[in-house]
Motif scaffolding. Structure first.
Motif, PDB file in Angstrom:
ATOM      1  N   ASN A  33       0.625  -1.200  -0.175  1.00 29.08           N
ATOM      2  CA  ASN A  33      -0.071   0.123  -0.014  1.00 29.08           C
ATOM      3  C   ASN A  33       0.737   1.310   0.096  1.00 29.08           C
ATOM      4  O   ASN A  33       0.627   2.216  -0.785  1.00 29.08           O
ATOM      5  N   ILE A  34       2.190   1.291   0.658  1.00 26.17           N
ATOM      6  CA  ILE A  34       2.731   2.450   0.894  1.00 26.17           C
ATOM      7  C   ILE A  34       3.646   2.701  -0.619  1.00 26.17           C
ATOM      8  O   ILE A  34       3.563   3.783  -1.088  1.00 26.17           O
ATOM      9  N   MET A  35       3.912   1.481  -1.255  1.00 23.40           N
ATOM     10  CA  MET A  35       4.575   1.494  -2.743  1.00 23.40           C
ATOM     11  C   MET A  35       3.349   2.274  -3.618  1.00 23.40           C
ATOM     12  O   MET A  35       3.784   3.100  -4.356  1.00 23.40           O
ATOM     13  N   GLN A  36       2.128   1.766  -3.137  1.00 24.20           N
ATOM     14  CA  GLN A  36       1.123   2.521  -4.439  1.00 24.20           C
ATOM     15  C   GLN A  36       0.914   3.707  -4.030  1.00 24.20           C
ATOM     16  O   GLN A  36       0.790   4.433  -5.034  1.00 24.20           O
ATOM     17  N   PHE A  37       1.112   4.384  -2.770  1.00 26.49           N
ATOM     18  CA  PHE A  37       1.033   5.863  -2.652  1.00 26.49           C
ATOM     19  C   PHE A  37       2.136   6.467  -3.363  1.00 26.49           C
ATOM     20  O   PHE A  37       1.958   7.521  -3.923  1.00 26.49           O
ATOM     21  N   VAL A  59      10.386   1.307   7.727  1.00 27.53           N
ATOM     22  CA  VAL A  59      10.112   2.305   8.821  1.00 27.53           C
ATOM     23  C   VAL A  59       8.534   2.930   8.796  1.00 27.53           C
ATOM     24  O   VAL A  59       7.957   3.061   9.835  1.00 27.53           O
ATOM     25  N   ARG A  60       8.104   3.122   7.787  1.00 29.75           N
ATOM     26  CA  ARG A  60       6.866   3.658   7.458  1.00 29.75           C
ATOM     27  C   ARG A  60       5.826   2.732   7.957  1.00 29.75           C
ATOM     28  O   ARG A  60       4.714   3.169   8.517  1.00 29.75           O
ATOM     29  N   LYS A  61       5.933   1.458   7.687  1.00 27.26           N
ATOM     30  CA  LYS A  61       5.215   0.378   7.991  1.00 27.26           C
ATOM     31  C   LYS A  61       4.915   0.433   9.464  1.00 27.26           C
ATOM     32  O   LYS A  61       3.927   0.145  10.064  1.00 27.26           O
ATOM     33  N   ASN A  62       6.209   0.385  10.209  1.00 33.81           N
ATOM     34  CA  ASN A  62       6.187   0.548  11.609  1.00 33.81           C
ATOM     35  C   ASN A  62       5.612   1.583  12.403  1.00 33.81           C
ATOM     36  O   ASN A  62       5.203   1.463  13.108  1.00 33.81           O
ATOM     37  N   ILE A  63       5.864   2.723  11.674  1.00 29.44           N
ATOM     38  CA  ILE A  63       4.920   3.890  12.055  1.00 29.44           C
ATOM     39  C   ILE A  63       3.471   3.732  12.205  1.00 29.44           C
ATOM     40  O   ILE A  63       2.720   3.946  13.125  1.00 29.44           O
ATOM     41  N   ILE A  64       3.047   3.143  11.048  1.00 26.21           N
ATOM     42  CA  ILE A  64       1.488   2.749  10.798  1.00 26.21           C
ATOM     43  C   ILE A  64       1.223   1.822  12.032  1.00 26.21           C
ATOM     44  O   ILE A  64       0.167   1.854  12.479  1.00 26.21           O
ATOM     45  N   LEU A 200      -0.673   9.852   8.882  1.00 25.42           N
ATOM     46  CA  LEU A 200      -1.588   9.180   7.912  1.00 25.42           C
ATOM     47  C   LEU A 200      -1.330   7.828   7.722  1.00 25.42           C
ATOM     48  O   LEU A 200      -0.133   7.099   7.801  1.00 25.42           O
ATOM     49  N   LEU A 201      -2.394   6.894   7.894  1.00 23.87           N
ATOM     50  CA  LEU A 201      -2.274   5.450   7.638  1.00 23.87           C
ATOM     51  C   LEU A 201      -2.354   5.128   6.073  1.00 23.87           C
ATOM     52  O   LEU A 201      -2.514   5.849   5.206  1.00 23.87           O
ATOM     53  N   ASP A 202      -2.108   3.741   5.941  1.00 25.04           N
ATOM     54  CA  ASP A 202      -1.737   3.221   4.568  1.00 25.04           C
ATOM     55  C   ASP A 202      -3.483   3.185   3.941  1.00 25.04           C
ATOM     56  O   ASP A 202      -3.388   2.881   2.636  1.00 25.04           O
ATOM     57  N   SER A 204      -5.613   5.789   3.838  1.00 23.58           N
ATOM     58  CA  SER A 204      -5.846   7.188   3.487  1.00 23.58           C
ATOM     59  C   SER A 204      -6.686   7.614   4.870  1.00 23.58           C
ATOM     60  O   SER A 204      -6.937   8.881   4.966  1.00 23.58           O
ATOM     61  N   SER A 205      -6.735   6.931   5.986  1.00 24.53           N
ATOM     62  CA  SER A 205      -7.370   7.536   7.047  1.00 24.53           C
ATOM     63  C   SER A 205      -6.355   8.048   7.936  1.00 24.53           C
ATOM     64  O   SER A 205      -5.241   7.999   7.691  1.00 24.53           O
ATOM     65  N   PHE A 206      -6.676   8.731   9.035  1.00 21.38           N
ATOM     66  CA  PHE A 206      -5.553   9.409  10.046  1.00 21.38           C
ATOM     67  C   PHE A 206      -5.703   9.011  11.397  1.00 21.38           C
ATOM     68  O   PHE A 206      -6.850   8.974  12.105  1.00 21.38           O
ATOM     69  N   PHE A 207      -4.553   8.977  12.233  1.00 22.74           N
ATOM     70  CA  PHE A 207      -4.726   8.623  13.496  1.00 22.74           C
ATOM     71  C   PHE A 207      -4.226   9.866  14.120  1.00 22.74           C
ATOM     72  O   PHE A 207      -3.118  10.363  13.975  1.00 22.74           O
ATOM     73  N   GLY A 208      -5.119  10.551  14.958  1.00 25.41           N
ATOM     74  CA  GLY A 208      -4.657  11.679  15.847  1.00 25.41           C
ATOM     75  C   GLY A 208      -4.957  11.413  17.375  1.00 25.41           C
ATOM     76  O   GLY A 208      -6.096  10.806  17.536  1.00 25.41           O
ATOM     77  N   HIS A 209      -3.951  11.619  18.244  1.00 26.29           N
ATOM     78  CA  HIS A 209      -4.241  11.150  19.498  1.00 26.29           C
ATOM     79  C   HIS A 209      -5.348  12.137  20.155  1.00 26.29           C
ATOM     80  O   HIS A 209      -5.475  13.186  19.895  1.00 26.29           O
ATOM     81  N   GLY A 210      -6.064  11.404  20.719  1.00 27.94           N
ATOM     82  CA  GLY A 210      -7.487  12.182  21.146  1.00 27.94           C
ATOM     83  C   GLY A 210      -8.579  12.174  20.226  1.00 27.94           C
ATOM     84  O   GLY A 210      -9.674  12.491  20.502  1.00 27.94           O
ATOM     85  N   PHE A 211      -8.435  11.790  18.744  1.00 26.86           N
ATOM     86  CA  PHE A 211      -9.266  11.720  18.000  1.00 26.86           C
ATOM     87  C   PHE A 211      -9.567  10.371  17.289  1.00 26.86           C
ATOM     88  O   PHE A 211     -10.682  10.142  16.674  1.00 26.86           O
ATOM     89  N   SER A 212      -8.583   9.419  17.782  1.00 22.20           N
ATOM     90  CA  SER A 212      -8.598   7.933  17.232  1.00 22.20           C
ATOM     91  C   SER A 212      -8.515   7.862  15.856  1.00 22.20           C
ATOM     92  O   SER A 212      -7.686   8.870  15.234  1.00 22.20           O
ATOM     93  N   ILE A 213      -8.941   6.956  15.138  1.00 16.80           N
ATOM     94  CA  ILE A 213      -8.586   6.913  13.814  1.00 16.80           C
ATOM     95  C   ILE A 213      -9.931   7.355  12.933  1.00 16.80           C
ATOM     96  O   ILE A 213     -10.981   6.837  13.196  1.00 16.80           O
ATOM     97  N   LYS A 214      -9.865   8.364  12.089  1.00 23.48           N
ATOM     98  CA  LYS A 214     -10.764   9.115  11.295  1.00 23.48           C
ATOM     99  C   LYS A 214     -10.432   9.504  10.103  1.00 23.48           C
ATOM    100  O   LYS A 214      -9.130   9.659   9.530  1.00 23.48           O
TER     101      LYS A 214
END
Length: 293
Positions: A33-37, A59-64, A200-202, A204-214
């Motif tokens: 998915n990262i490669m596709q981006f 590294v990007r996978k481990n961040i996700i 930014l997750l793979d 296309s959603s986003f994780f923000g602390h206090g917001f969860s995944i949206k």
């Protein structure tokens, strides 16, 4: 990183030549998915070797994975004045920062944030840094991480120089990047809603602390509910992104951990402003006369 001349697909180059995805590469779905981006925009990504490219993908996978792990662990979102941590691993400073205890290994302290998350509370810039440290630990392993990331201090955007954070404006993001949602008319009674730093997750959603995944739209909706009365300016995803120096992290795997006691340390200031971007943090330090290396 440069613009692609054809204005079409994003090109990945290794040693000056276009990199063609090979099915025999053992990539999992997140890495694919990262490669596709990387292949679907108009920016050229250049690497000196396929190893360098694959290291960044890892590294990007481990961040996700780290962002999703924090979402599952659910440490509390709070302002600096109310920050808390596990005192068996960290010293809580008066400013709301977490200083690594001298008798604790850095890897154990970072892992504890995810294991005993109910003991922790922090704001979103600190959360982003923790996610990057956790991903770095997963990538480099305990031995290398403990050798190079001693004396950790978690406060806002303050980081170890070997993480090599950079921030800039871009026309496109990749999974694992930290992006910034700005809320220009935030309610002064709730200043921690001035914005949110999100991974930014793979998918296309986003994780923000206090917001969860949206989604982008959902994060904007939440921020818009926290504007001052009479505001007609919407919160929005900005073009600002932050990421680690993948080349610097990769270099740590190629050398013996010597002379680390002489590492240049970044300055920090206890600004007490939750949910600011790294750009704002750096500009604040520069305004006080600090220099970066």
């Amino acid at each position: 990183m440069e613009k692609a001349e054809n204005g079409g697909t994003r090109v990945i180059q290794v040693m000056g030549k276009s990199f063609e995805f090979q099915e025999n590469l053992e990539l999992d779905q997140v890495e694919k998915n990262i490669m596709q981006f990387m292949q679907e925009d108009n920016i050229v990504y250049s690497y000196n070797s396929s190893r360098e490219l694959l290291f960044e993908i890892k590294v990007r996978k481990n961040i996700i994975k780290s962002a999703r792990a924090m979402n599952e662990a659910r440490p509390e979102f709070t302002i600096f004045e109310q920050a808390r941590c596990n005192l068996n691993y960290w010293k809580l400073t008066k400013a709301g920062g977490f200083l690594l205890r001298p008798d604790v290994r850095p890897s154990d302290a970072i892992m504890d944030i995810f294991k005993n998350s109910s003991l922790y509370a922090f704001e979103c810039a600190t959360a982003s840094v923790i996610i990057y440290y956790y991903a770095t630990l997963q990538t480099l392993g305990h031995h290398i991480f403990n050798a190079y990331f001693q004396g950790l201090y978690l406060y806002s955007w303050h980081t170890d120089t070997d993480l090599g954070l950079v921030t800039f404006h871009s026309s496109g993001f990749l999974p694992g990047d930290i992006v910034y949602f700005d809320n220009p008319d935030f309610n002064p009674q709730t200043p921690w809603f001035r914005g949110v730093n999100a991974i930014l997750l793979d998918d296309s959603s986003f994780f923000g602390h206090g917001f969860s995944i949206k989604t982008n739209e959902k994060i904007v909706q939440v921020l818009n509910k926290q504007r001052r009365q009479g505001s007609n300016r919407s919160a929005a995803l900005t073009s600002l992104l932050t990421r680690p120096s993948f080349s610097r992290l990769s270099a740590l795997t190629n050398r013996q951990p010597t002379s680390i006691d002489f590492k240049i340390k970044q300055p920090f200031v206890h600004h007490n402003l939750s949910s600011i971007s790294l750009l704002n943090y750096n500009n604040y330090l520069i305004s006080l006369g600090f220099q970066f290396f």
